[in-house]
Design a protein around this motif. Sequence first.
Motif, short mmCIF file in Angstrom:
data_model
loop_
_atom_site.label_atom_id
_atom_site.label_comp_id
_atom_site.label_asym_id
_atom_site.label_seq_id
_atom_site.Cartn_x
_atom_site.Cartn_y
_atom_site.Cartn_z
N UNK A 1 0.84 -1.18 0.00
CA UNK A 1 0.00 0.00 0.00
C UNK A 1 0.88 1.24 0.00
N UNK A 2 0.63 2.13 -0.92
CA UNK A 2 1.41 3.35 -1.04
C UNK A 2 0.89 4.42 -0.09
N UNK A 3 1.82 5.13 0.52
CA UNK A 3 1.44 6.20 1.45
C UNK A 3 0.80 7.35 0.69
N UNK A 4 -0.09 8.07 1.39
CA UNK A 4 -0.71 9.26 0.80
C UNK A 4 0.34 10.33 0.59
N UNK A 5 0.15 11.18 -0.41
CA UNK A 5 1.06 12.31 -0.57
C UNK A 5 1.03 13.20 0.68
N UNK A 6 2.08 13.96 0.82
CA UNK A 6 2.27 14.81 1.99
C UNK A 6 1.18 15.87 2.15
N UNK A 7 0.91 16.21 3.41
CA UNK A 7 0.12 17.38 3.75
C UNK A 7 1.00 18.25 4.64
N UNK A 8 1.27 19.46 4.19
CA UNK A 8 2.06 20.42 4.96
C UNK A 8 1.19 21.63 5.27
N UNK A 9 1.46 22.25 6.40
CA UNK A 9 0.74 23.46 6.80
C UNK A 9 1.75 24.60 6.89
N UNK A 10 1.45 25.70 6.23
CA UNK A 10 2.29 26.89 6.25
C UNK A 10 1.57 27.98 7.02
N UNK A 11 2.19 28.43 8.09
CA UNK A 11 1.66 29.57 8.85
C UNK A 11 2.15 30.83 8.16
N UNK A 12 1.23 31.55 7.54
CA UNK A 12 1.60 32.74 6.77
C UNK A 12 1.51 33.97 7.68
N UNK A 13 2.64 34.40 8.17
CA UNK A 13 2.70 35.57 9.02
C UNK A 13 2.71 35.21 10.49
N UNK A 14 3.42 36.02 11.26
CA UNK A 14 3.50 35.83 12.72
C UNK A 14 3.93 37.15 13.34
N UNK A 15 3.12 37.63 14.27
CA UNK A 15 3.45 38.86 14.99
C UNK A 15 3.92 38.47 16.39
N UNK A 16 5.24 38.53 16.63
CA UNK A 16 5.76 38.14 17.95
C UNK A 16 5.07 38.92 19.06
N UNK A 17 4.78 38.20 20.14
CA UNK A 17 4.09 38.80 21.26
C UNK A 17 2.58 38.79 21.13
N UNK A 18 2.10 38.88 19.92
CA UNK A 18 0.66 38.88 19.69
C UNK A 18 0.15 37.51 19.23
N UNK A 19 0.91 36.85 18.36
CA UNK A 19 0.46 35.60 17.74
C UNK A 19 1.13 34.35 18.29
N UNK A 119 -1.88 38.27 -3.39
CA UNK A 119 -1.07 37.31 -4.16
C UNK A 119 -1.23 35.89 -3.63
N UNK A 120 -1.49 35.74 -2.34
CA UNK A 120 -1.70 34.40 -1.79
C UNK A 120 -3.01 33.82 -2.31
N UNK A 121 -4.04 34.65 -2.37
CA UNK A 121 -5.32 34.21 -2.93
C UNK A 121 -5.14 33.77 -4.38
N UNK A 122 -4.35 34.54 -5.14
CA UNK A 122 -4.13 34.21 -6.56
C UNK A 122 -3.29 32.95 -6.72
N UNK A 123 -2.33 32.72 -5.82
CA UNK A 123 -1.45 31.55 -5.92
C UNK A 123 -2.15 30.26 -5.52
N UNK A 124 -3.21 30.36 -4.74
CA UNK A 124 -3.90 29.17 -4.23
C UNK A 124 -4.73 28.51 -5.33
N UNK A 125 -4.72 27.18 -5.30
CA UNK A 125 -5.61 26.42 -6.17
C UNK A 125 -7.03 26.46 -5.61
N UNK A 126 -7.13 26.53 -4.28
CA UNK A 126 -8.42 26.62 -3.61
C UNK A 126 -8.31 27.64 -2.48
N UNK A 127 -9.22 28.59 -2.44
CA UNK A 127 -9.41 29.46 -1.30
C UNK A 127 -10.64 28.91 -0.60
N UNK A 128 -10.46 28.42 0.63
CA UNK A 128 -11.49 27.64 1.29
C UNK A 128 -11.92 28.33 2.58
N UNK A 129 -13.23 28.48 2.74
CA UNK A 129 -13.79 29.04 3.95
C UNK A 129 -14.52 27.99 4.76
#
Length: 183
Positions: A1-19, A119-129
């Motif tokens: 059985x072949x493993x599923x392709x990877x799922x990675x999560x990218x945290x876009x932006x970080x405000x030190x002290x706040x986030x 630009x992130x919205x444009x680069x995404x294949x899916x913008x999901x809510x």
Amino acid sequence: MQAEPEVAVLRYGHRPGRDDRMTTHVGLTARALGADRVVFPGNAGQSAETVEDITGRFGGPFAVEMTDALDAFIRDWEGVVVHLTMYGERVQDVEDDVRAAHETDPILVVVGGEKVPFEVYEAADYNVGVTNQPHSEVAGLAVFLDRLFEGRELEREWADADRRVIPKATGKRVVDPDAADGE
């Protein structure tokens, strides 16, 4: 059985002290709910250390990375890019398509921390809510991953854990999984 392709999560932006707490929880949620790795912005070192520590104690595999090149990371991703945003298509309307794409392609889930440039919205294949209402990005990530994996992530077994939580109706029980008697 072949493993599923990877799922990675990218945290876009970080405000030190706040986030700090929210960024850490994005990483912990990614780990607990089936992603293979999280990528944090370069200024989120404390969050990276915390998620690595939890992975060391409660098991993996799970990778933690950092980058100062968030836009390039998205642009260079060889697979499907899913951007979680309250302004996107409803998760229930695109989950089958995303799941089908994941049968052959790795998925990068982008989770914003501050205002995300267009630009992130444009680069995404899916913008999901998830609900298209204001709420926590951690909640959105959790719902999305559960929909992607159809609940399979809830049955995951963790390797190389120093600790294992034993489910109980009340109280807490944490054991050493290598001990002969489980204690």
